[in-house]
Design a protein around this motif. Structure first.
Motif, PDB file in Angstrom:
ATOM      1  N   ALA A 181       0.874  -1.213  -0.013  1.00 20.53           N
ATOM      2  CA  ALA A 181       0.023  -0.061  -0.014  1.00 20.53           C
ATOM      3  C   ALA A 181       0.877   1.231  -0.012  1.00 20.53           C
ATOM      4  O   ALA A 181       0.632   2.369  -0.653  1.00 20.53           O
ATOM      5  CB  ALA A 181      -0.932  -0.003   1.143  1.00 20.53           C
ATOM      6  N   LEU A 182       2.115   1.322   0.677  1.00 19.70           N
ATOM      7  CA  LEU A 182       2.808   2.447   0.744  1.00 19.70           C
ATOM      8  C   LEU A 182       3.451   2.643  -0.373  1.00 19.70           C
ATOM      9  O   LEU A 182       3.788   3.887  -0.920  1.00 19.70           O
ATOM     10  CB  LEU A 182       3.724   1.981   1.751  1.00 19.70           C
ATOM     11  CG  LEU A 182       3.331   2.365   3.538  1.00 19.70           C
ATOM     12  CD1 LEU A 182       4.893   1.955   4.247  1.00 19.70           C
ATOM     13  CD2 LEU A 182       3.122   3.710   3.748  1.00 19.70           C
ATOM     14  N   ARG A 183       3.704   1.539  -1.126  1.00 20.48           N
ATOM     15  CA  ARG A 183       4.565   1.834  -2.536  1.00 20.48           C
ATOM     16  C   ARG A 183       3.532   2.635  -3.648  1.00 20.48           C
ATOM     17  O   ARG A 183       3.897   3.125  -4.449  1.00 20.48           O
ATOM     18  CB  ARG A 183       4.787   0.518  -3.296  1.00 20.48           C
ATOM     19  CG  ARG A 183       5.958  -0.052  -2.529  1.00 20.48           C
ATOM     20  CD  ARG A 183       6.516  -1.488  -3.074  1.00 20.48           C
ATOM     21  NE  ARG A 183       7.790  -1.843  -2.414  1.00 20.48           N
ATOM     22  CZ  ARG A 183       8.203  -2.898  -2.832  1.00 20.48           C
ATOM     23  NH1 ARG A 183       7.612  -4.169  -3.305  1.00 20.48           N
ATOM     24  NH2 ARG A 183       9.453  -3.508  -2.227  1.00 20.48           N
ATOM     25  N   GLU A 184       2.451   2.568  -3.124  1.00 19.38           N
ATOM     26  CA  GLU A 184       1.319   3.638  -4.311  1.00 19.38           C
ATOM     27  C   GLU A 184       1.806   5.095  -3.997  1.00 19.38           C
ATOM     28  O   GLU A 184       1.454   5.851  -4.734  1.00 19.38           O
ATOM     29  CB  GLU A 184      -0.130   3.116  -3.776  1.00 19.38           C
ATOM     30  CG  GLU A 184      -0.404   1.646  -4.139  1.00 19.38           C
ATOM     31  CD  GLU A 184      -1.939   1.430  -3.934  1.00 19.38           C
ATOM     32  OE1 GLU A 184      -2.811   2.270  -3.548  1.00 19.38           O
ATOM     33  OE2 GLU A 184      -2.439   0.285  -3.915  1.00 19.38           O
ATOM     34  N   PHE A 185       2.209   5.022  -2.788  1.00 13.19           N
ATOM     35  CA  PHE A 185       2.601   6.477  -2.312  1.00 13.19           C
ATOM     36  C   PHE A 185       4.096   6.873  -2.649  1.00 13.19           C
ATOM     37  O   PHE A 185       4.672   7.950  -3.172  1.00 13.19           O
ATOM     38  CB  PHE A 185       2.071   6.940  -1.095  1.00 13.19           C
ATOM     39  CG  PHE A 185       0.706   6.612  -0.653  1.00 13.19           C
ATOM     40  CD1 PHE A 185      -0.183   7.933  -0.718  1.00 13.19           C
ATOM     41  CD2 PHE A 185       0.451   5.544  -0.179  1.00 13.19           C
ATOM     42  CE1 PHE A 185      -1.423   7.806  -0.298  1.00 13.19           C
ATOM     43  CE2 PHE A 185      -1.017   5.588   0.161  1.00 13.19           C
ATOM     44  CZ  PHE A 185      -1.867   6.464   0.017  1.00 13.19           C
ATOM     45  N   ASP A 186       4.776   5.706  -2.306  1.00  6.55           N
ATOM     46  CA  ASP A 186       6.286   6.083  -2.453  1.00  6.55           C
ATOM     47  C   ASP A 186       6.843   4.488  -3.043  1.00  6.55           C
ATOM     48  O   ASP A 186       6.959   3.583  -2.416  1.00  6.55           O
ATOM     49  CB  ASP A 186       6.895   6.472  -1.224  1.00  6.55           C
ATOM     50  CG  ASP A 186       8.623   6.231  -1.251  1.00  6.55           C
ATOM     51  OD1 ASP A 186       9.156   6.340  -2.327  1.00  6.55           O
ATOM     52  OD2 ASP A 186       9.318   6.309  -0.147  1.00  6.55           O
TER      53      ASP A 186
ATOM     54  N   TYR B  46      -4.235  -6.586   0.238  1.00 11.45           N
ATOM     55  CA  TYR B  46      -3.481  -6.246  -0.998  1.00 11.45           C
ATOM     56  C   TYR B  46      -2.914  -7.336  -1.115  1.00 11.45           C
ATOM     57  O   TYR B  46      -2.204  -7.483  -2.318  1.00 11.45           O
ATOM     58  CB  TYR B  46      -2.639  -5.270  -0.550  1.00 11.45           C
ATOM     59  CG  TYR B  46      -2.976  -3.771  -0.393  1.00 11.45           C
ATOM     60  CD1 TYR B  46      -3.069  -3.094  -1.464  1.00 11.45           C
ATOM     61  CD2 TYR B  46      -3.222  -3.381   0.877  1.00 11.45           C
ATOM     62  CE1 TYR B  46      -3.751  -1.764  -1.220  1.00 11.45           C
ATOM     63  CE2 TYR B  46      -4.014  -1.981   0.752  1.00 11.45           C
ATOM     64  CZ  TYR B  46      -3.940  -1.182   0.062  1.00 11.45           C
ATOM     65  OH  TYR B  46      -4.445  -0.056   0.037  1.00 11.45           O
TER      66      TYR B  46
ATOM     67  N   ALA C 227       9.408   2.405  -1.061  1.00 12.33           N
ATOM     68  CA  ALA C 227       9.210   2.222   0.424  1.00 12.33           C
ATOM     69  C   ALA C 227      10.024   1.386   1.406  1.00 12.33           C
ATOM     70  O   ALA C 227      10.245   1.602   2.521  1.00 12.33           O
ATOM     71  CB  ALA C 227       7.783   2.199   0.466  1.00 12.33           C
TER      72      ALA C 227
END
Length: 292
Positions: free
Chosen positions: A33-38, A106, A41
């Motif tokens: 999920a964080l990799r959608e922002f960074d 996810y 990550a």
């Protein structure tokens, strides 16, 4: 493996992050999920280790990262964690977890998505050394080697990106060729198109056509309402034939139809398709890669 968000003190009244325990699978989901922002990550090594701990699997690029770090190895063609990796997981866990595991939010298909997006990371930074040229059905591929990892990769001779190969020279060039065929072509559709028969002389009703694939039959009905297909014992299902000519593209329509009539067609015909791909692969020609 578990982690508590706050073990030193109780959260302040204004603290809006709940105190919770997280499993390794939860962390894989969280990183995804964080990799959608960074996108950066977390490292492939970390995610691969967590994924192995929670799912006993890892994407090829994660396996490569773990092998470089000395935390993964190949045994009997299977990727496994080394004792050092297992010690890390044991030493930094708080014990066995016996609580309820949250269904992965996810987790479904995330490994395939990350593999597709990231598989060439190491190949871009450390280009394989060409060792052979492989001709499959008139198309030339370059086979490259990452000697330090005992891995092979391939790309079109005309250029393009490198892609990992799970087979090695020890497995044989036919196995390598079959893997390339499966990676670059829709073998299920090609197999059906090449081997199916239109049973023109069988009367099955107005506007209805019968097709046969080694005894497996499906029907196609084309009328003013559109195109529909079914197999024996099932209802008619609509088939999208936009852009296709009923006469000139009947073969394509028939392939589309069986993929609709048999939703698990790829798995249903898998053994036959694999054998067919291997027969094609057996005719592949391998040559040394000089001056490449």
């Amino acid at each position: 493996m578990q982690t508590k968000t706050d073990t030193a003190k109780s959260p302040s009244p204004n603290h809006n992050v709940p105190t919770r325990f997280y499993t390794t699978g939860d962390f894989v989901d969280l990183i995804s999920a964080l990799r959608e922002f960074d996108p950066g990550a977390a490292s492939h090594t970390l995610v691969g280790l967590l994924r192995m701990a929670s799912e006993n699997t890892a994407t090829p690029v994660e396996q490569t990262a773990l092998r470089i770090a000395g935390l993964g190895d190949i045994q009997s063609k299977n990727f496994v964690l080394t004792d050092a990796a297992k010690d890390l997981l044991y030493d930094f866990s708080t014990g066995d977890y016996s609580g309820n595991v949250r269904p992965g939010r996810y987790r479904e298909n995330v490994a395939a998505k990350e593999e597709e997006a990231e598989e060439t990371d190491y190949l871009k930074s450390d280009a394989p050394e060409p060792v052979a040229r492989l001709n499959i059905g008139g198309t030339n591929y370059v086979i490259g080697e990452l000697a330090a990892l005992d891995m092979l990769a391939f790309r079109l001779e005309s250029g393009g990106e490198w892609h990992h190969l799970s087979n090695t020279v020890e497995d044989g060039w036919s196995s390598i060729a079959a893997e390339i065929i499966a990676a670059t072509r829709d073998t299920t559709r090609e197999y059906i198109r090449m081997h199916m028969i239109h049973r023109r002389n069988v009367n099955v009703g107005d506007n209805i056509r019968l097709f046969d694939l080694y005894g497996f039959e499906w029907f196609i009905r084309i009328d003013d309402q559109g195109c529909f297909t079914r197999v024996e014992g099932r209802n008619w299902e609509p088939v999208n034939i936009d852009g296709l000519d009923i006469e000139e593209d009947l073969g394509k329509i028939a392939v589309n139809a069986i993929m609709v009539a048999v939703p698990d067609a790829r798995e249903y015909f898998k053994d036959d398709v694999d054998q067919w791909a291997r027969r094609i692969a057996a005719g592949a020609m391998v040559m040394p890669a000089f001056n490449m």
